[in-house]
Write a protein that holds these residues in place. Structure first.
Motif, PDB file in Angstrom:
ATOM      1  N   TYR A 332       0.836  -1.205   0.000  1.00  0.00           N
ATOM      2  CA  TYR A 332       0.000   0.000   0.000  1.00  0.00           C
ATOM      3  C   TYR A 332       0.873   1.257   0.000  1.00  0.00           C
ATOM      4  O   TYR A 332       0.659   2.188  -0.784  1.00  0.00           O
ATOM      5  CB  TYR A 332      -0.887   0.023   1.246  1.00  0.00           C
ATOM      6  N   THR A 333       1.837   1.306   0.914  1.00  0.00           N
ATOM      7  CA  THR A 333       2.598   2.543   1.074  1.00  0.00           C
ATOM      8  C   THR A 333       3.552   2.774  -0.093  1.00  0.00           C
ATOM      9  O   THR A 333       3.747   3.925  -0.517  1.00  0.00           O
ATOM     10  CB  THR A 333       3.384   2.530   2.399  1.00  0.00           C
ATOM     11  N   GLN A 334       4.161   1.725  -0.614  1.00  0.00           N
ATOM     12  CA  GLN A 334       5.045   1.890  -1.764  1.00  0.00           C
ATOM     13  C   GLN A 334       4.255   2.321  -2.995  1.00  0.00           C
ATOM     14  O   GLN A 334       4.679   3.208  -3.742  1.00  0.00           O
ATOM     15  CB  GLN A 334       5.799   0.576  -2.016  1.00  0.00           C
ATOM     16  N   THR A 335       3.077   1.710  -3.185  1.00  0.00           N
ATOM     17  CA  THR A 335       2.223   2.102  -4.306  1.00  0.00           C
ATOM     18  C   THR A 335       1.745   3.539  -4.135  1.00  0.00           C
ATOM     19  O   THR A 335       1.701   4.317  -5.098  1.00  0.00           O
ATOM     20  CB  THR A 335       1.021   1.149  -4.418  1.00  0.00           C
ATOM     21  N   ALA A 336       1.394   3.910  -2.907  1.00  0.00           N
ATOM     22  CA  ALA A 336       0.955   5.283  -2.641  1.00  0.00           C
ATOM     23  C   ALA A 336       2.041   6.279  -3.046  1.00  0.00           C
ATOM     24  O   ALA A 336       1.756   7.306  -3.682  1.00  0.00           O
ATOM     25  CB  ALA A 336       0.599   5.454  -1.162  1.00  0.00           C
ATOM     26  N   MET A 359      -2.852   5.462   1.976  1.00  0.00           N
ATOM     27  CA  MET A 359      -2.221   5.775   3.255  1.00  0.00           C
ATOM     28  C   MET A 359      -3.251   5.797   4.376  1.00  0.00           C
ATOM     29  O   MET A 359      -2.958   5.400   5.515  1.00  0.00           O
ATOM     30  CB  MET A 359      -1.479   7.105   3.179  1.00  0.00           C
ATOM     31  N   ARG A 360      -4.465   6.237   4.083  1.00  0.00           N
ATOM     32  CA  ARG A 360      -5.517   6.245   5.111  1.00  0.00           C
ATOM     33  C   ARG A 360      -5.799   4.812   5.578  1.00  0.00           C
ATOM     34  O   ARG A 360      -5.981   4.575   6.772  1.00  0.00           O
ATOM     35  CB  ARG A 360      -6.782   6.887   4.555  1.00  0.00           C
ATOM     36  N   HIS A 361      -5.831   3.869   4.643  1.00  0.00           N
ATOM     37  CA  HIS A 361      -6.018   2.467   5.021  1.00  0.00           C
ATOM     38  C   HIS A 361      -4.963   2.032   6.026  1.00  0.00           C
ATOM     39  O   HIS A 361      -5.257   1.425   7.057  1.00  0.00           O
ATOM     40  CB  HIS A 361      -5.924   1.568   3.778  1.00  0.00           C
ATOM     41  N   VAL A 362      -3.711   2.316   5.688  1.00  0.00           N
ATOM     42  CA  VAL A 362      -2.603   1.817   6.504  1.00  0.00           C
ATOM     43  C   VAL A 362      -2.592   2.482   7.873  1.00  0.00           C
ATOM     44  O   VAL A 362      -2.478   1.812   8.912  1.00  0.00           O
ATOM     45  CB  VAL A 362      -1.265   2.047   5.773  1.00  0.00           C
ATOM     46  N   VAL A 363      -2.718   3.797   7.897  1.00  0.00           N
ATOM     47  CA  VAL A 363      -2.616   4.528   9.157  1.00  0.00           C
ATOM     48  C   VAL A 363      -3.798   4.223  10.065  1.00  0.00           C
ATOM     49  O   VAL A 363      -3.637   4.018  11.276  1.00  0.00           O
ATOM     50  CB  VAL A 363      -2.499   6.039   8.879  1.00  0.00           C
ATOM     51  N   GLU A 364      -5.004   4.188   9.501  1.00  0.00           N
ATOM     52  CA  GLU A 364      -6.185   4.009  10.336  1.00  0.00           C
ATOM     53  C   GLU A 364      -6.478   2.557  10.665  1.00  0.00           C
ATOM     54  O   GLU A 364      -7.091   2.271  11.692  1.00  0.00           O
ATOM     55  CB  GLU A 364      -7.408   4.630   9.647  1.00  0.00           C
ATOM     56  N   ILE A 407       7.141  10.021   4.776  1.00  0.00           N
ATOM     57  CA  ILE A 407       7.228  10.726   3.495  1.00  0.00           C
ATOM     58  C   ILE A 407       5.879  11.332   3.113  1.00  0.00           C
ATOM     59  O   ILE A 407       5.801  12.436   2.570  1.00  0.00           O
ATOM     60  CB  ILE A 407       7.730   9.766   2.397  1.00  0.00           C
ATOM     61  N   SER A 408       4.808  10.611   3.428  1.00  0.00           N
ATOM     62  CA  SER A 408       3.468  11.063   3.035  1.00  0.00           C
ATOM     63  C   SER A 408       2.959  12.208   3.891  1.00  0.00           C
ATOM     64  O   SER A 408       1.933  12.812   3.569  1.00  0.00           O
ATOM     65  CB  SER A 408       2.484   9.891   3.119  1.00  0.00           C
TER      66      SER A 408
END
Length: 883
Positions: A332-336, A359-364, A407-408
């Motif tokens: 997810y994060t690399q694709t983001a 990123m919202r998926h990963v963080v939340e 980074i995001s």
């Protein structure tokens, strides 16, 4: 009789494979009446992967009378060899006898084929064999102990039967590898059937392949077993000189921009010449388009439903790769980040939308925020759930996620990831302990014990596991200026660099070299330590020594099977021996390509730009270019053989073989690498002065370490998901969609909170928040249909949670949680009255019982209370006056 007089019995699809091999035939769906009219007969497997039943009476007479036939994967009443049909799981086909142009023990990968396990007749010659053999192109340890035939040459009367126990004609549809060897095999079978000589095995290509940058030279290469015809370019002859046995080359020539075609006899090849930025931009555009074309964004092209991991290695009977839907946080994060950079490159806002959603998926949903020793880590295989379902917490995955969160701009989430990694590092060396760790290990050991744990098995020197964590520390230092982040990164880098090149190899020495560059670059950017620069220069020397003619870095010193018995039973490299011309697009090539432009930008050393050009050129050349293939057009698979010039390698890896595709680790880092080169923006930020987020995040960890309470609150957000806020940190609780607001109560005997909510299905669902092990899973409580949200209260007299709901029948129903973890009594109605909504409930300390107040459908105020396990009858209090 002319060679064209061959009867081929079978459907058009399999027949294409023999047509491609040069066989001219008359095709039949059913056997013709007179087989004697034909020089040879070919019977193909028309029902593969199931064997076809075939009446061979006429064929048997034909062969016994002197005819030649090829039959594959069929059953009859006794003429053909027979045996049970089985899946060839890890077995591969290899050559037994020398065939013209194919040496003994040459491997032909056939991808989970089906075959008959037959016993060969005593008179038969076994030309091809199934067996579990280690090797890339050759079975390096010879035939294994257990084998069974794949192709038999059987004399029958005065004739000859070639019998294949599997569908060799399936090699085109099934994408069998290597393609040239399979094509050659069918050419040889064709020659045996027709009594003719196989055509010369001639291969024509340019070097570099496919494309070359403006102003750089190229040459024509011919590999053949015979003297080649003259080479031409637009009818202009080229002189070919034999530079090694069977290899002929033209001189190096600088060609003008455009497409150039070269011919040798009937063979042609092309090369495109053009500017490097244009080629890289083309690669980026096609790679980004692949995500949509291949369906990587599930059902939402804006990334709001997430991105799939990619495709698994096992090629199916229809030639497709299995879709791998695993929602990996690192992917997810690399694709983001790839889409974020693409949005900046193209000024297309869609990339930013996708990046934000991923990123919202990963963080939340993937960061672990339960207040225990897992705090701050990331669940790498999907949304967080209860402790028993939490995956291994891989340190490399966690490092990449933390880095890309920083980074995001998700600063607090990224810093929690960094702080979690620091607490699982060896205090002295600053390197990860047990990087393939289980949640239970962390829970039992605790942060302090982890810091004191020794680093075993050389893991301290493995950039495969350590580089992402080190990068996240360095980036955290850059965005905050917190010196302790730089200090721990320096401890790790000093230790690894001072011991270089000694290292434990996770996949190969080449992959380790490519992965070590980025943290060294960050360390050098912030400290200018000569040790880091010298180590990077040493790595550059190594990579140059492994660089092939097209720019890729050959795998070397790998984790390869030491025997045939060890093939396909563990994770392994995608090559077998040093010298195999194979590159790794999963663990090696993309990371080297990503780091090298950054290293050149930071150091100014020309060697890094040279290497960056080489590996980025290589990625642009091997990017799959097949517009008709929605799965693979525009992407990269893991193993590329730059000598055979096709995706191929040792298929020994039990998880990630040569044909897998990853959205992260492979595609996204390759695209990030090319955009890093084109955009030339600094990667590591200049040190900032932003200590407040560091202090806030560290206070969270310190509060957890001290065991300080942090009462949570719960609410339903707009999409129906339940959100917890605890200690100021938000977390989404699972994938349940709620139909109402949650209710909860503290359960002191169990040291937990019990949470209840009416689901969108109008059933009651329960989960818990345990002080130590954290969040539980949602579970439905019975089949009672609800008409309102639940109310709950803790009953200290019974050490139970009392739960009340309004059923669809307008009666109030009750159950109790009487077990420490989720044991609820059955639903029971509280009397027979009907009500307008759920009751109000409280525990009356004076009476030592739970009291309820509700409004019935007549508008009257009703009250009751629970005595032991029973409820008193509802009483009418409508005459009371409320002040």
């Amino acid at each position: 009789m002319p060679a064209s007089s061959v009867a081929l019995i079978g459907p058009p699809g399999p027949a294409t494979a023999f047509a491609a091999a040069g066989l001219t035939f008359v095709r039949y769906d059913e056997p013709p009446a007179d087989l004697a009219a034909y020089r040879a007969v070919v019977v193909l497997a028309g029902h593969y992967p199931e064997p076809a039943r075939f009446d061979t009476s006429a064929l048997a007479e034909y062969v016994r009378g002197g005819g030649t036939a090829y039959v594959e994967f069929a059953v009859d009443d006794g003429f053909l060899p027979a045996g049970p049909v089985r899946d060839a799981h890890i077995e591969r086909i290899f050559t037994r006898e020398p065939l013209t142009g194919i040496e003994p023990l040459s491997i032909l990968d056939e991808h989970l084929s089906r075959a008959q396990e037959v016993t060969p007749p005593p008179s038969a010659t076994e030309l091809l064999t199934y067996g579990s053999v280690a090797g890339t192109h050759k079975a390096v340890f010879g035939p294994p102990a257990e084998t069974f035939p794949a192709l038999l040459d059987i004399p029958v009367g005065t004739g000859r039967l070639l019998y294949a126990t599997t569908a060799l004609s399936h090699h085109l549809q099934g994408r069998y590898k290597p393609v040239r060897r399979w094509t050659r095999l069918l050419q040889l079978i064709t020659a045996e059937l027709t009594g003719t000589d196989a055509p010369p095995d001639l291969e024509l290509f340019t070097e570099p392949h496919v494309w070359v940058a403006t102003g750089e030279p190229a040459k024509v290469v011919v590999r053949t077993t015979t003297q080649p015809p003259p080479a031409t370019n637009r009818d202009v002859p080229l002189e070919l000189v034999e530079v090694a046995p069977g290899r002929y080359e033209s001189g190096l020539t600088v060609l003008p921009d455009g497409v150039h075609t070269f011919a040798v006899g009937e063979h042609t090849t092309t090369i495109t010449v053009g500017p490097r930025p244009e080629r890289y931009r083309r690669m980026i555009d096609r790679g980004i388009a692949w995500f949509d074309k291949a369906g990587m964004f599930y059902d939402a092209p804006d990334g709001s439903k997430g991105v799939a991991e990619g495709f698994s290695n096992e090629i199916g009977f229809d030639g497709t790769l299995p879709f791998r839907p695993v929602p990996r946080g690192d992917c997810y994060t690399q694709t983001a980040h790839a889409f974020r950079r693409y949005a900046d490159l193209t000024a297309d806002p869609r990339g930013h939308t996708i990046a934000e959603n991923l990123m919202r998926h990963v963080v939340e949903e993937e960061q672990l925020t339960d207040r225990n020793n897992l705090y701050g880590a990331f669940e790498p295989r999907g949304a967080r759930t209860d402790l028993t379902a939490t995956n291994n917490l891989f340190a490399d995955d966690g490092g990449w996620i933390a880095l890309f969160a920083l980074i995001s701009g998700d600063l607090e989430a990224g810093l929690r990831g960094v702080e979690s990694l620091i607490r699982t590092a060896n205090t002295e060396l600053g390197l990860q302990v047990d990087p393939w760790r289980t949640p239970s290990t962390l829970m039992v050991k605790g942060w302090d014990e982890f810091g004191r744990s020794p680093i075993e098995d050389g893991l301290d020197l493995t950039s495969h596991w350590q580089s992402s964590a080190l990068c996240s520390y360095l980036y955290a230092y850059g965005v905050t200026g917190e010196p302790s982040y730089l200090e721990i990164a320096e401890r790790g880098l000093d230790h690894m660099a001072s011991h270089h090149p000694r290292a434990r190899l996770e996949t190969s020495r080449t992959c380790e070299a490519g992965r070590f560059l980025l943290p060294l670059a960050g360390g050098y950017f912030y400290t200018r330590k000569p040790l880091y620069l010298q180590t990077m220069l040493d790595l550059a020397d190594y990579l140059k020594s492994r660089q092939g003619p097209d720019g890729g870095f050959a795998e070397w010193d790998g984790k390869c099977p030491p025997s045939n018995e060890a093939y396909g039973v563990d994770e392994a490299s995608i090559f077998q021996a040093n010298g195999d011309p194979v590159t790794d697009q999963l663990y090696g090539t993309p990371f080297a390509a990503w780091a090298l432009p950054i290293v050149h930008q930071i150091t100014g050393e020309p060697v890094f730009e040279e290497l960056a050009h080489g590996v980025l050129d290589y990625l642009s050349r091997i990017q799959i270019d097949d517009p008709d293939d929605e799965q693979l057009d525009g992407t990269w698979q893991r193993a590329f053989d730059f000598d055979a010039w096709e995706y191929f390698g040792s298929n020994a890896d039990i998880g990630w073989g040569p044909y897998c595709v990853e959205t992260g680790w492979s595609v996204a880092p390759s695209l990030i690498a090319a955009m890093q080169y084109l955009q030339r923006e600094p990667f590591f930020p200049e040190p900032g002065t932003n200590p407040a987020p560091v202090a806030a995040v560290r206070a969270e960890f310190e509060s957890i370490r001290k065991g300080e309470p942090a009462p949570p609150t719960f609410r339903r957000r707009a999409d129906g998901r339940i959100v917890r806020v605890q200690g100021g940190v938000r977390a989404v609780l699972g994938d349940l969609t709620a139909g109402g607001e949650p209710a909860w109560a503290r359960n002191d005997p169990a040291n937990s909170y019990e949470i209840y909510v009416r689901g969108a299905d109008n059933h009651l669902h329960h989960t818990y928040l345990d002080d130590r092990v954290g969040q539980g899973r949602w579970q439905q409580l019975g089949d009672l249909e609800l008409a309102d949200d639940p109310v709950v209260a803790f009953n200290p007299g019974a050490d139970a949670i009392e739960v009340y709901v309004l059923g669809a029948d307008r009666r109030i129903h009750h159950c109790s949680m009487i077990d420490v973890r989720g044991g609820h009594t059955p639903w029971e109605p509280v009397g027979t009255l009907h009500f307008t909504g759920s009751p109000a409930v409280l525990y009356d300390e004076t009476l030592g019982s739970v009291r309820l107040v509700a409004n019935d459908t007549a508008g009257q105020d009703r009250r009751t209370r629970k005595v032991n396990r029973w409820h008193l009858p509802w009483q009418d209090y409508s005459h009371w006056i409320t002040a």
